[in-house]
Design a protein around this motif. Structure first.
Motif, PDB file in Angstrom:
ATOM      1  N   LEU A 117       2.298   0.729  21.536  1.00 38.05           N
ATOM      2  CA  LEU A 117       2.489   2.003  20.858  1.00 38.05           C
ATOM      3  C   LEU A 117       1.513   3.054  21.375  1.00 38.05           C
ATOM      4  O   LEU A 117       1.903   4.204  21.640  1.00 38.05           O
ATOM      5  N   GLY A 146       8.033   3.151  19.370  1.00 40.51           N
ATOM      6  CA  GLY A 146       7.724   1.744  19.203  1.00 40.51           C
ATOM      7  C   GLY A 146       8.524   0.821  20.096  1.00 40.51           C
ATOM      8  O   GLY A 146       8.467  -0.403  19.926  1.00 40.51           O
ATOM      9  N   SER A 147       9.250   1.372  21.049  1.00 42.50           N
ATOM     10  CA  SER A 147      10.044   0.550  21.953  1.00 42.50           C
ATOM     11  C   SER A 147       9.161  -0.063  23.032  1.00 42.50           C
ATOM     12  O   SER A 147       8.111   0.479  23.385  1.00 42.50           O
ATOM     13  N   GLU A 156      10.023  -0.174  26.098  1.00 42.63           N
ATOM     14  CA  GLU A 156      10.127   0.746  27.227  1.00 42.63           C
ATOM     15  C   GLU A 156       9.386   2.043  26.900  1.00 42.63           C
ATOM     16  O   GLU A 156       9.342   2.471  25.754  1.00 42.63           O
ATOM     17  N   ASN A 216       2.641   4.423  24.689  1.00 39.28           N
ATOM     18  CA  ASN A 216       3.785   5.324  24.538  1.00 39.28           C
ATOM     19  C   ASN A 216       3.370   6.657  23.941  1.00 39.28           C
ATOM     20  O   ASN A 216       3.877   7.720  24.337  1.00 39.28           O
ATOM     21  N   ARG A 246      15.812   1.730  19.557  1.00 36.85           N
ATOM     22  CA  ARG A 246      16.734   1.207  20.566  1.00 36.85           C
ATOM     23  C   ARG A 246      16.056   0.104  21.353  1.00 36.85           C
ATOM     24  O   ARG A 246      14.829   0.038  21.440  1.00 36.85           O
ATOM     25  N   ALA A 247      16.873  -0.749  21.948  1.00 38.35           N
ATOM     26  CA  ALA A 247      16.377  -1.796  22.841  1.00 38.35           C
ATOM     27  C   ALA A 247      17.497  -2.169  23.790  1.00 38.35           C
ATOM     28  O   ALA A 247      18.652  -2.317  23.379  1.00 38.35           O
ATOM     29  N   GLU A 290      21.479   1.492  20.654  1.00 40.18           N
ATOM     30  CA  GLU A 290      20.905   2.312  19.588  1.00 40.18           C
ATOM     31  C   GLU A 290      21.064   1.610  18.245  1.00 40.18           C
ATOM     32  O   GLU A 290      22.155   1.132  17.920  1.00 40.18           O
ATOM     33  N   LEU A 313       7.922  -1.754  12.915  1.00 39.10           N
ATOM     34  CA  LEU A 313       7.271  -2.422  14.038  1.00 39.10           C
ATOM     35  C   LEU A 313       6.464  -3.622  13.545  1.00 39.10           C
ATOM     36  O   LEU A 313       5.946  -3.606  12.423  1.00 39.10           O
ATOM     37  N   GLY A 318      11.679   6.987  19.831  1.00 38.23           N
ATOM     38  CA  GLY A 318      11.494   5.552  19.982  1.00 38.23           C
ATOM     39  C   GLY A 318      10.130   5.169  20.500  1.00 38.23           C
ATOM     40  O   GLY A 318      10.005   4.402  21.466  1.00 38.23           O
ATOM     41  N   PHE A 344      10.869   1.710  16.086  1.00 35.45           N
ATOM     42  CA  PHE A 344      11.703   1.637  17.271  1.00 35.45           C
ATOM     43  C   PHE A 344      13.153   1.857  16.858  1.00 35.45           C
ATOM     44  O   PHE A 344      13.555   1.543  15.734  1.00 35.45           O
TER      45      PHE A 344
END
Length: 279
Positions: free
Chosen positions: A120, A65-66, A68, A123, A98-99, A103, A110, A63, A96
């Motif tokens: 990104l 691109g999340s 978080e 991360n 999940r958010a 899931e 993105l 993930g 991404f």
């Protein structure tokens, strides 16, 4: 990163015997999520490692691109698996998954803008710092796009490479899908790929359904991705390419024919590249 070469195949348990008994595979890609992070490696993978076949660890659930940061636990698992496998690199997707703890079950696209590039890049830097081997990032296929993207796909991939030290895993099947579904300029993307940052290439089959092209990894590779692979090799020269197959596994002779088709596209491209250099 130890350079890859030749034509490879994605390892699946259903293909383990074929991979174990087939000569001439340049490298093999292994899905991280198919491995037990605490249990022993499957014996066929141990044999490949002992034979010196280069192995790549491919992930789908990090993930990057999340909003978080990547979970330390997931990074630790990937790092441990990469070391146990003796992987030459780890690859993941520009997506991404999940958010808010939910899931998606899919590799979702993105938004192609500067803000997302900064998220990104942060991360990716965290992932690179945690992994014992280089990281390669893969472009994804999608059935939808975010509204009014600020950057073309070529500009987006160039921006990712400019902001990170990662390599690129260019999936020409995903590029083919996006060209059909969204009008992505595939030639512009190929022209934007610097050879020195290219780790390897994915090739896979798909099918048209309901007016959209679906990247299934369960059908014979059509001409479109092979033509893109040939064009890329004609621009940058010899490069490693890997066939993905995740379902409807064909008999050995058909699988060999698909690998030969990938190999043929590469060879035709390299001939064009050689002729251009000699002109």
């Amino acid at each position: 990163m130890r350079p890859l070469s030749g034509v490879g195949l994605g390892w699946r348990r259903q293909l383990a015997h074929y991979i174990d008994t087939t000569e001439g595979l340049g490298f093999v890609e292994v899905l991280a999520e198919h491995l037990d992070p605490k249990g022993p490696l499957p014996v066929p993978l141990v044999r490949l490692r002992e034979r010196g076949v280069p192995l790549v660890l491919h992930a789908v659930s990090l993930g990057l691109g999340s909003a978080e940061p990547p979970e330390p636990r997931r990074l630790e698992t990937l790092a441990r698996l990469a070391e146990r496998l003796g992987a030459v690199c780890v690859s993941e997707h520009l997506a991404f998954v999940r958010a808010g703890g939910v899931e998606s079950g899919h590799l979702l696209p993105l938004p192609r803008d500067e803000e997302m590039l900064e998220v990104l890049a942060d991360n990716v830097r965290r992932a690179e710092a945690a992994l014992p081997v280089p990281l390669a990032l893969e472009n994804v296929a999608s059935l939808f796009e975010w509204p009014s993207p600020a950057l073309s796909e070529a500009q987006w991939l160039a921006g990712v490479l400019e902001r990170t030290g990662a390599r690129l895993l260019l999936d020409v099947a995903n590029l083919h899908a996006n060209a059909l579904n969204h009008g992505t300029d595939a030639a512009e993307v190929l022209a934007a790929v610097p050879r020195e940052r290219l780790a390897y290439v994915h090739v896979a089959g798909g099918v048209k359904h309901g007016g959209l092209y679906h990247d299934t990894h369960a059908h014979t590779v059509p001409e479109g991705p092979l033509a893109l692979l040939e064009s890329l090799a004609a621009r940058v020269g010899p490069l490693p390419a890997l066939l993905e197959r995740d379902d409807h596994y064909p008999p050995p002779e058909r699988l060999t024919a698909e690998l030969d088709a990938v190999r043929g596209a590469l060879e035709r491209g390299v001939v064009r590249w050689t002729e251009a250099r000699a002109a």
